[in-house]
Design a protein around this motif. Structure first.
Motif, PDB file in Angstrom:
ATOM      1  N   THR A  37     -20.690  21.323 -21.296  1.00 40.72           N
ATOM      2  CA  THR A  37     -21.212  20.802 -22.555  1.00 40.72           C
ATOM      3  C   THR A  37     -20.237  20.844 -23.719  1.00 40.72           C
ATOM      4  O   THR A  37     -20.587  20.438 -24.817  1.00 40.72           O
ATOM      5  N   SER A  38     -19.028  21.347 -23.504  1.00 43.12           N
ATOM      6  CA  SER A  38     -18.104  21.404 -24.627  1.00 43.12           C
ATOM      7  C   SER A  38     -16.684  21.080 -24.198  1.00 43.12           C
ATOM      8  O   SER A  38     -16.334  21.178 -23.031  1.00 43.12           O
ATOM      9  N   GLY A  39     -15.904  20.699 -25.202  1.00 40.78           N
ATOM     10  CA  GLY A  39     -14.497  20.397 -24.954  1.00 40.78           C
ATOM     11  C   GLY A  39     -14.280  19.005 -24.401  1.00 40.78           C
ATOM     12  O   GLY A  39     -15.216  18.272 -24.117  1.00 40.78           O
ATOM     13  N   LYS A  40     -13.015  18.656 -24.286  1.00 39.96           N
ATOM     14  CA  LYS A  40     -12.655  17.344 -23.743  1.00 39.96           C
ATOM     15  C   LYS A  40     -12.892  17.345 -22.246  1.00 39.96           C
ATOM     16  O   LYS A  40     -12.590  18.304 -21.559  1.00 39.96           O
ATOM     17  N   ARG A  41     -13.436  16.235 -21.766  1.00 39.57           N
ATOM     18  CA  ARG A  41     -13.689  16.089 -20.335  1.00 39.57           C
ATOM     19  C   ARG A  41     -13.152  14.761 -19.849  1.00 39.57           C
ATOM     20  O   ARG A  41     -13.001  13.820 -20.614  1.00 39.57           O
ATOM     21  N   ARG A  42     -12.870  14.695 -18.556  1.00 35.71           N
ATOM     22  CA  ARG A  42     -12.281  13.479 -17.975  1.00 35.71           C
ATOM     23  C   ARG A  42     -12.899  13.232 -16.608  1.00 35.71           C
ATOM     24  O   ARG A  42     -13.067  14.150 -15.817  1.00 35.71           O
ATOM     25  N   ILE A  43     -13.221  11.971 -16.369  1.00 37.00           N
ATOM     26  CA  ILE A  43     -13.728  11.536 -15.068  1.00 37.00           C
ATOM     27  C   ILE A  43     -12.741  10.518 -14.521  1.00 37.00           C
ATOM     28  O   ILE A  43     -12.287   9.633 -15.248  1.00 37.00           O
ATOM     29  N   VAL A  44     -12.398  10.650 -13.258  1.00 39.98           N
ATOM     30  CA  VAL A  44     -11.577   9.647 -12.591  1.00 39.98           C
ATOM     31  C   VAL A  44     -12.518   8.873 -11.669  1.00 39.98           C
ATOM     32  O   VAL A  44     -13.072   9.424 -10.725  1.00 39.98           O
ATOM     33  N   LEU A  45     -12.726   7.605 -11.984  1.00 40.66           N
ATOM     34  CA  LEU A  45     -13.616   6.731 -11.221  1.00 40.66           C
ATOM     35  C   LEU A  45     -12.779   5.880 -10.283  1.00 40.66           C
ATOM     36  O   LEU A  45     -11.907   5.138 -10.732  1.00 40.66           O
ATOM     37  N   VAL A  46     -13.012   6.015  -9.008  1.00 40.48           N
ATOM     38  CA  VAL A  46     -12.310   5.225  -8.006  1.00 40.48           C
ATOM     39  C   VAL A  46     -13.331   4.258  -7.417  1.00 40.48           C
ATOM     40  O   VAL A  46     -14.362   4.681  -6.902  1.00 40.48           O
ATOM     41  N   SER A  47     -13.049   2.962  -7.526  1.00 40.97           N
ATOM     42  CA  SER A  47     -14.045   1.969  -7.113  1.00 40.97           C
ATOM     43  C   SER A  47     -13.393   0.647  -6.761  1.00 40.97           C
ATOM     44  O   SER A  47     -12.277   0.352  -7.170  1.00 40.97           O
ATOM     45  N   ALA A  62     -21.748   4.718 -20.847  1.00 40.87           N
ATOM     46  CA  ALA A  62     -20.638   5.195 -21.680  1.00 40.87           C
ATOM     47  C   ALA A  62     -21.076   5.288 -23.142  1.00 40.87           C
ATOM     48  O   ALA A  62     -20.783   6.285 -23.819  1.00 40.87           O
ATOM     49  N   ARG A  63     -21.800   4.276 -23.630  1.00 43.21           N
ATOM     50  CA  ARG A  63     -22.294   4.319 -25.012  1.00 43.21           C
ATOM     51  C   ARG A  63     -23.299   5.464 -25.193  1.00 43.21           C
ATOM     52  O   ARG A  63     -23.289   6.160 -26.210  1.00 43.21           O
ATOM     53  N   GLU A  64     -24.152   5.667 -24.218  1.00 41.43           N
ATOM     54  CA  GLU A  64     -25.142   6.755 -24.246  1.00 41.43           C
ATOM     55  C   GLU A  64     -24.437   8.110 -24.350  1.00 41.43           C
ATOM     56  O   GLU A  64     -24.825   8.964 -25.159  1.00 41.43           O
ATOM     57  N   LEU A  65     -23.412   8.316 -23.540  1.00 43.66           N
ATOM     58  CA  LEU A  65     -22.680   9.584 -23.557  1.00 43.66           C
ATOM     59  C   LEU A  65     -21.967   9.790 -24.890  1.00 43.66           C
ATOM     60  O   LEU A  65     -21.950  10.890 -25.437  1.00 43.66           O
ATOM     61  N   LYS A  66     -21.408   8.714 -25.433  1.00 41.87           N
ATOM     62  CA  LYS A  66     -20.721   8.808 -26.727  1.00 41.87           C
ATOM     63  C   LYS A  66     -21.707   9.190 -27.829  1.00 41.87           C
ATOM     64  O   LYS A  66     -21.408  10.028 -28.674  1.00 41.87           O
ATOM     65  N   LYS A  67     -22.907   8.587 -27.815  1.00 36.24           N
ATOM     66  CA  LYS A  67     -23.931   8.915 -28.813  1.00 36.24           C
ATOM     67  C   LYS A  67     -24.351  10.378 -28.728  1.00 36.24           C
ATOM     68  O   LYS A  67     -24.751  10.972 -29.722  1.00 36.24           O
ATOM     69  N   LEU A  72     -15.419  12.458 -23.831  1.00 36.15           N
ATOM     70  CA  LEU A  72     -15.162  12.110 -22.440  1.00 36.15           C
ATOM     71  C   LEU A  72     -14.219  10.922 -22.329  1.00 36.15           C
ATOM     72  O   LEU A  72     -14.369   9.933 -23.028  1.00 36.15           O
ATOM     73  N   ALA A  73     -13.256  11.049 -21.438  1.00 33.99           N
ATOM     74  CA  ALA A  73     -12.383   9.928 -21.086  1.00 33.99           C
ATOM     75  C   ALA A  73     -12.682   9.578 -19.632  1.00 33.99           C
ATOM     76  O   ALA A  73     -12.897  10.460 -18.805  1.00 33.99           O
ATOM     77  N   VAL A  74     -12.717   8.292 -19.353  1.00 31.86           N
ATOM     78  CA  VAL A  74     -12.937   7.828 -17.980  1.00 31.86           C
ATOM     79  C   VAL A  74     -11.712   7.022 -17.568  1.00 31.86           C
ATOM     80  O   VAL A  74     -11.380   6.017 -18.188  1.00 31.86           O
ATOM     81  N   ASP A  75     -11.029   7.501 -16.542  1.00 34.37           N
ATOM     82  CA  ASP A  75      -9.902   6.777 -15.971  1.00 34.37           C
ATOM     83  C   ASP A  75     -10.431   6.042 -14.755  1.00 34.37           C
ATOM     84  O   ASP A  75     -11.114   6.629 -13.914  1.00 34.37           O
ATOM     85  N   VAL A  76     -10.129   4.756 -14.662  1.00 34.47           N
ATOM     86  CA  VAL A  76     -10.647   3.936 -13.568  1.00 34.47           C
ATOM     87  C   VAL A  76      -9.499   3.485 -12.678  1.00 34.47           C
ATOM     88  O   VAL A  76      -8.512   2.935 -13.150  1.00 34.47           O
ATOM     89  N   ILE A  77      -9.665   3.753 -11.395  1.00 30.54           N
ATOM     90  CA  ILE A  77      -8.696   3.311 -10.403  1.00 30.54           C
ATOM     91  C   ILE A  77      -9.413   2.296  -9.530  1.00 30.54           C
ATOM     92  O   ILE A  77     -10.395   2.623  -8.863  1.00 30.54           O
ATOM     93  N   GLY A  78      -8.953   1.072  -9.570  1.00 25.87           N
ATOM     94  CA  GLY A  78      -9.564   0.019  -8.772  1.00 25.87           C
ATOM     95  C   GLY A  78      -8.723  -0.264  -7.541  1.00 25.87           C
ATOM     96  O   GLY A  78      -7.500  -0.242  -7.595  1.00 25.87           O
ATOM     97  N   PHE A  79      -9.404  -0.505  -6.447  1.00 26.96           N
ATOM     98  CA  PHE A  79      -8.695  -0.898  -5.242  1.00 26.96           C
ATOM     99  C   PHE A  79      -9.402  -2.110  -4.646  1.00 26.96           C
ATOM    100  O   PHE A  79     -10.608  -2.226  -4.684  1.00 26.96           O
ATOM    101  N   ARG A  80      -8.579  -3.019  -4.158  1.00 30.44           N
ATOM    102  CA  ARG A  80      -9.096  -4.277  -3.616  1.00 30.44           C
ATOM    103  C   ARG A  80     -10.041  -4.969  -4.587  1.00 30.44           C
ATOM    104  O   ARG A  80     -11.101  -5.458  -4.201  1.00 30.44           O
ATOM    105  N   THR A  81      -9.640  -4.966  -5.848  1.00 32.22           N
ATOM    106  CA  THR A  81     -10.466  -5.593  -6.874  1.00 32.22           C
ATOM    107  C   THR A  81     -10.068  -7.041  -7.048  1.00 32.22           C
ATOM    108  O   THR A  81      -8.899  -7.396  -6.936  1.00 32.22           O
ATOM    109  N   PRO A  82     -11.050  -7.899  -7.348  1.00 24.39           N
ATOM    110  CA  PRO A  82     -10.714  -9.295  -7.625  1.00 24.39           C
ATOM    111  C   PRO A  82     -10.012  -9.371  -8.972  1.00 24.39           C
ATOM    112  O   PRO A  82     -10.196  -8.507  -9.842  1.00 24.39           O
ATOM    113  N   SER A  83      -9.208 -10.375  -9.187  1.00 23.08           N
ATOM    114  CA  SER A  83      -8.521 -10.571 -10.446  1.00 23.08           C
ATOM    115  C   SER A  83      -9.533 -11.104 -11.456  1.00 23.08           C
ATOM    116  O   SER A  83     -10.117 -12.153 -11.270  1.00 23.08           O
ATOM    117  N   ARG A  84      -9.757 -10.334 -12.523  1.00 17.59           N
ATOM    118  CA  ARG A  84     -10.670 -10.781 -13.573  1.00 17.59           C
ATOM    119  C   ARG A  84     -10.360 -10.027 -14.841  1.00 17.59           C
ATOM    120  O   ARG A  84      -9.753  -8.979 -14.834  1.00 17.59           O
TER     121      ARG A  84
END
Length: 88
Positions: A37-47, A62-67, A72-84
């Motif tokens: 519940t305190s301090g900086k936190r980080r999630i690494v999302l692999v999808s 993400a907006r809910e958590l910010k409110k 929190l920082a979320v790092d996203v690692i995408g694999f086999r993702t379509p170009s968009r």
């Protein structure tokens, strides 16, 4: 992370088995609960980028958590993702 921690993390990730569903919004919410519940936190999302189990939409979570004042920082690692383009 030091070298040993990275090696351990790689072993853990290599042991994961994909089962075909990606509940990104729910996963972000649950992961945030696990980080305390305190301090900086980080999630690494692999999808592959497809949220196949919405709702809730990941951006809404993400907006809910910010409110809630979660630093929190979320790092996203995408694999086999379509170009968009992604809008912030």
């Amino acid at each position: 992370m030091d070298r040993a921690a990275r090696a351990d993390a790689k072993k853990l990730v290599a042991g994961f088995k994909a089962v075909g569903f990606t509940p990104i919004g729910v996963s972000l919410r649950e992961a945030a609960k696990d980080l305390g519940t305190s301090g900086k936190r980080r999630i690494v999302l692999v999808s592959d980028g497809d949220d196949t189990c919405a709702p809730p939409p990941p951006c809404d979570v993400a907006r809910e958590l910010k409110k809630q004042g979660i630093d929190l920082a979320v790092d996203v690692i995408g694999f086999r993702t379509p170009s968009r383009h992604v809008r912030s």
